[in-house]
Design an enzyme around this catalytic site. Structure first.
Site, PDB file in Angstrom:
ATOM      1  N   GLY A 163      27.676  35.251  42.131  1.00  0.00           N
ATOM      2  CA  GLY A 163      28.924  35.968  42.341  1.00  0.00           C
ATOM      3  C   GLY A 163      28.865  37.032  43.402  1.00  0.00           C
ATOM      4  O   GLY A 163      29.899  37.429  43.951  1.00  0.00           O
ATOM      5  N   GLY A 168      34.307  41.378  45.792  1.00  0.00           N
ATOM      6  CA  GLY A 168      34.640  42.472  46.689  1.00  0.00           C
ATOM      7  C   GLY A 168      33.616  43.579  46.712  1.00  0.00           C
ATOM      8  O   GLY A 168      33.796  44.574  47.425  1.00  0.00           O
ATOM      9  N   MET A 170      32.797  45.802  44.464  1.00  0.00           N
ATOM     10  CA  MET A 170      33.102  47.066  43.779  1.00  0.00           C
ATOM     11  C   MET A 170      32.084  47.298  42.668  1.00  0.00           C
ATOM     12  O   MET A 170      32.083  46.627  41.642  1.00  0.00           O
ATOM     13  CB  MET A 170      34.518  47.054  43.218  1.00  0.00           C
ATOM     14  CG  MET A 170      35.578  47.066  44.310  1.00  0.00           C
ATOM     15  SD  MET A 170      37.265  47.218  43.664  1.00  0.00           S
ATOM     16  CE  MET A 170      37.339  48.976  43.303  1.00  0.00           C
ATOM     17  N   GLU A 407      42.386  48.085  40.749  1.00  0.00           N
ATOM     18  CA  GLU A 407      41.824  48.304  42.075  1.00  0.00           C
ATOM     19  C   GLU A 407      42.906  48.057  43.115  1.00  0.00           C
ATOM     20  O   GLU A 407      43.701  47.119  43.002  1.00  0.00           O
ATOM     21  CB  GLU A 407      40.613  47.427  42.321  1.00  0.00           C
ATOM     22  CG  GLU A 407      40.845  45.934  42.299  1.00  0.00           C
ATOM     23  CD  GLU A 407      39.570  45.143  42.561  1.00  0.00           C
ATOM     24  OE1 GLU A 407      39.542  44.395  43.562  1.00  0.00           O
ATOM     25  OE2 GLU A 407      38.610  45.267  41.775  1.00  0.00           O
ATOM     26  N   HIS A 492      36.283  37.726  36.560  1.00  0.00           N
ATOM     27  CA  HIS A 492      35.279  38.451  35.786  1.00  0.00           C
ATOM     28  C   HIS A 492      35.015  37.800  34.429  1.00  0.00           C
ATOM     29  O   HIS A 492      35.231  38.410  33.388  1.00  0.00           O
ATOM     30  CB  HIS A 492      35.736  39.900  35.556  1.00  0.00           C
ATOM     31  CG  HIS A 492      35.990  40.681  36.787  1.00  0.00           C
ATOM     32  ND1 HIS A 492      36.801  41.801  36.805  1.00  0.00           N
ATOM     33  CD2 HIS A 492      35.532  40.536  38.051  1.00  0.00           C
ATOM     34  CE1 HIS A 492      36.845  42.283  38.030  1.00  0.00           C
ATOM     35  NE2 HIS A 492      36.087  41.536  38.805  1.00  0.00           N
ATOM     36  N   ASN A 530      35.034  46.627  37.013  1.00  0.00           N
ATOM     37  CA  ASN A 530      34.333  45.467  37.570  1.00  0.00           C
ATOM     38  C   ASN A 530      32.950  45.379  36.932  1.00  0.00           C
ATOM     39  O   ASN A 530      32.241  46.378  36.830  1.00  0.00           O
ATOM     40  CB  ASN A 530      34.222  45.606  39.081  1.00  0.00           C
ATOM     41  CG  ASN A 530      35.574  45.830  39.733  1.00  0.00           C
ATOM     42  OD1 ASN A 530      36.213  46.850  39.481  1.00  0.00           O
ATOM     43  ND2 ASN A 530      36.012  44.900  40.551  1.00  0.00           N
ATOM     44  N   PHE A 532      29.789  43.789  37.468  1.00  0.00           N
ATOM     45  CA  PHE A 532      28.443  43.367  37.864  1.00  0.00           C
ATOM     46  C   PHE A 532      27.387  44.461  37.766  1.00  0.00           C
ATOM     47  O   PHE A 532      26.199  44.158  37.573  1.00  0.00           O
ATOM     48  CB  PHE A 532      28.440  42.675  39.235  1.00  0.00           C
ATOM     49  CG  PHE A 532      28.586  43.555  40.454  1.00  0.00           C
ATOM     50  CD1 PHE A 532      27.531  44.297  40.947  1.00  0.00           C
ATOM     51  CD2 PHE A 532      29.785  43.576  41.165  1.00  0.00           C
ATOM     52  CE1 PHE A 532      27.652  45.061  42.098  1.00  0.00           C
ATOM     53  CE2 PHE A 532      29.919  44.325  42.319  1.00  0.00           C
ATOM     54  CZ  PHE A 532      28.854  45.088  42.787  1.00  0.00           C
TER      55      PHE A 532
END
Length: 551
Positions: A163, A168, A170, A407, A492, A530, A532
């Protein structure tokens, strides 16, 4: 989010002493993040090329299924502890330029590199100004998978880096006050004191220069979003990211090849983004103990007669056709194929009798992180700019009052749209389950599109108020005809093998010794931001414990 949260292939033997030394080295490893020299990177790449893909009949100490955030953390820390690791990746390596001299194609001109085994693009924004914008493309193992799970489209990265190739960037640490609802069985003190900082260091997280932000053309869209949020009484927060901000400044000045400023986001970023290829995976390869087999797909994991696990792997070509089937034996197996990939594989393995002792929690607790998208039509005196950096850098926080964090997203079309665009993360309570359909031999998800309504209602707590204050309306031309909300997708995916339910509190699968889940499948459906950084931090926590106690 508080300001504080925002601103900060063969086998080699190894002795117990080696494991202990390697484990202790983890404590200082975050300080080494990003310190791979070009010479080290070239040497690691050369070693990788020489090693080639995994051989049929190989025996490996540790097999990692997937090369995304959790898998990359596991591979690096195992290698630093002296363990040889082989990573299996379904997607491509993404290290060879195409005929245009670029590895990745542009957002506005998708070609065969854009989508995973599709003959037509399936863009999150399907329409623009009333016209459908998807186009025919050659079938190819492209970088972005738009996987139709029935009630929802799940967007996932395909390639070495997972991913991290397509998001993006973030890099948000959740507010500590929200953490107990995200991972209730995990010690928040440990996460915020040790593992979130380690993850942020390893990922190379940084923050945009606010003074530069206020002056540069390519963030006009975000300044308009800030103005509208603040005028309606909502806090606008700068959000950390994994882009090289010095490179971004040079892009805007026109002194280096443009990447984010050229709108590259959906289908990879050619220059400035610090994907896992440049951070965790670069460090892992530099150890000399990690090899990766791209275009390989694990189809079965089962106990091996002599101990460890028999793993069946299909090698594919760029049309998706199987070119070889390999069987290897691994002492330890780490499932890191992403929430959907890991969950589908485990559900299939349990149902078909390959791993029948997996418990009844396998496949449960899946959520979409409350994702919903929308656009607003601004007045002519509020242009958002025809040049927009594709990397988001700010958000609107209404989590406490309305259950939504939005966002302020770019809409890099190359023309002036007078539109503000948002991806909201909401406190959606719905959770879905993966089940095996024996008749079709497929794994299905019971998510219902109607379950997005709470997300819409929560996002409306922000955007209804802004529209009322500004005298503006929602865009209805982005997700179809006369459709306001992008309620058909998620970027997500989370859950399906939930921590302390399907696994113990460190990701060990119940029923089997030496099988682990170490990716977003562990997180029960929502991270409030977000996800990750949380996936990375949890993987850091879990692998440290596993190395110290299981090896």
């Amino acid at each position: 989010m508080s300001d504080k949260a925002l601103h900060k292939s063969g086998s080699k033997g190894i002795s117990r002493r080696g494991f202990i030394a390697g484990t202790s080295s983890i404590l200082g490893a975050a300080a080494l993040a990003g310190q791979i020299t070009p010479a080290q990177a070239r040497a690691a790449a050369s070693t990788e090329a020489a090693a080639g893909p995994i051989d049929n009949g190989a025996h490996v100490p540790a097999l990692v299924i997937g090369t995304g955030y959790g898998g990359s953390v596991a591979a690096l820390r195992l290698a630093q502890a002296g363990v040889d690791v082989h990573m299996i990746e379904m997607g491509m390596a993404w290290d060879t330029p195409g005929s245009d001299g670029k590895i990745f194609c542009n957002t506005t001109t998708p070609d065969q590199r854009s989508y995973w085994l599709r003959t037509k693009t399936k863009q999150p924004l399907s329409n623009f100004l009333g016209f459908p914008i998807d186009k025919d493309i050659p079938r190819y193992t492209g970088i972005l998978d738009a996987e139709d799970m029935g009630g929802i489209i799940v967007y996932q990265g395909r390639g070495v880096g997972g991913g991290s190739l397509v998001n993006g960037g973030m890099a948000v640490t959740p507010r500590r006050a929200n953490f107990a609802a995200i991972l209730p069985s995990v010690d928040a003190e440990e996460m915020y004191g040790t593992y979130y900082p380690r993850a942020n260091a390893g990922l190379g997280v940084g923050l945009i220069d606010p003074a530069w932000f206020d002056t540069v053309d390519c963030y006009q869209f975000a300044r308009v979003g800030r103005k509208h949020a603040q005028r309606s009484g909502f806090p606008f927060v700068f959000v950390p990211d994994v882009y090289d901000w010095d490179y971004m400044k040079q892009e805007a000045a026109g002194t280096v090849p443009k990447s984010a400023v050229a709108g590259e986001i959906l289908y990879g970023n050619n220059h400035g983004k610090k994907s896992l290829q440049k951070t965790y995976l670069a460090q892992a390869r530099a150890t000399g103990r990690v090899t990766i087999s791209p275009l390989h797909k694990v189809t079965s994991v089962s106990p091996a007669p002599g101990g460890g696990y028999t793993v069946v792997i299909e090698q594919i070509d760029t049309t998706g056709a199987t070119t070889a089937t390999k069987t290897v034996v691994a002492a330890k197996v780490f499932f890191a194929a992403g929430s959907v990939g890991t969950s589908k594989l485990l559900v299939r393995l349990k149902a078909t009798g390959a791993l029948p002792a997996l418990n009844g929690e396998i496949g449960k607790g899946w959520g979409d992180n409350g994702n919903v998208m929308c656009g607003r039509a601004n007045h002519m005196w509020d242009p958002t700019g025809k040049v927009q950096a594709s990397i988001p850098c700010g958000g609107i926080d209404n989590w406490d009052a309305g259950g939504a964090f939005a966002e302020v997203a770019p809409l890099p079309t190359g023309i002036e749209t007078y539109a503000s665009f948002y991806l909201s993360i909401t406190k959606n309570p719905h959770r879905a389950e993966f089940t095996y359909n024996a008749a079709s031999g497929s794994v299905e998800l019971n998510w219902q599109t109607a379950w997005k309504q709470p997300s819409i209602d929560m996002a409306k707590t922000i955007f209804d108020k802004i529209n009322s204050k500004e005298g503006t309306i929602y865009r209805t031309d982005l997700f179809g005809l006369n459709k306001i909300w992008g309620d058909h997708l998620t970027y997500h995916p989370l859950g399906g093998a939930v921590l302390n339910k399907a696994t113990d509190n460190y990701g060990r699968l119940h029923g089997y010794t030496g099988l682990y889940v170490i990716d977003g499948a562990l997180i029960p459906g929502n991270t409030s931001v977000n996800p990750f950084v949380t996936i990375t931090a949890l993987a850091e926590r879990n692998i440290e414990k596993i190395i110290a106690t299981d090896l």
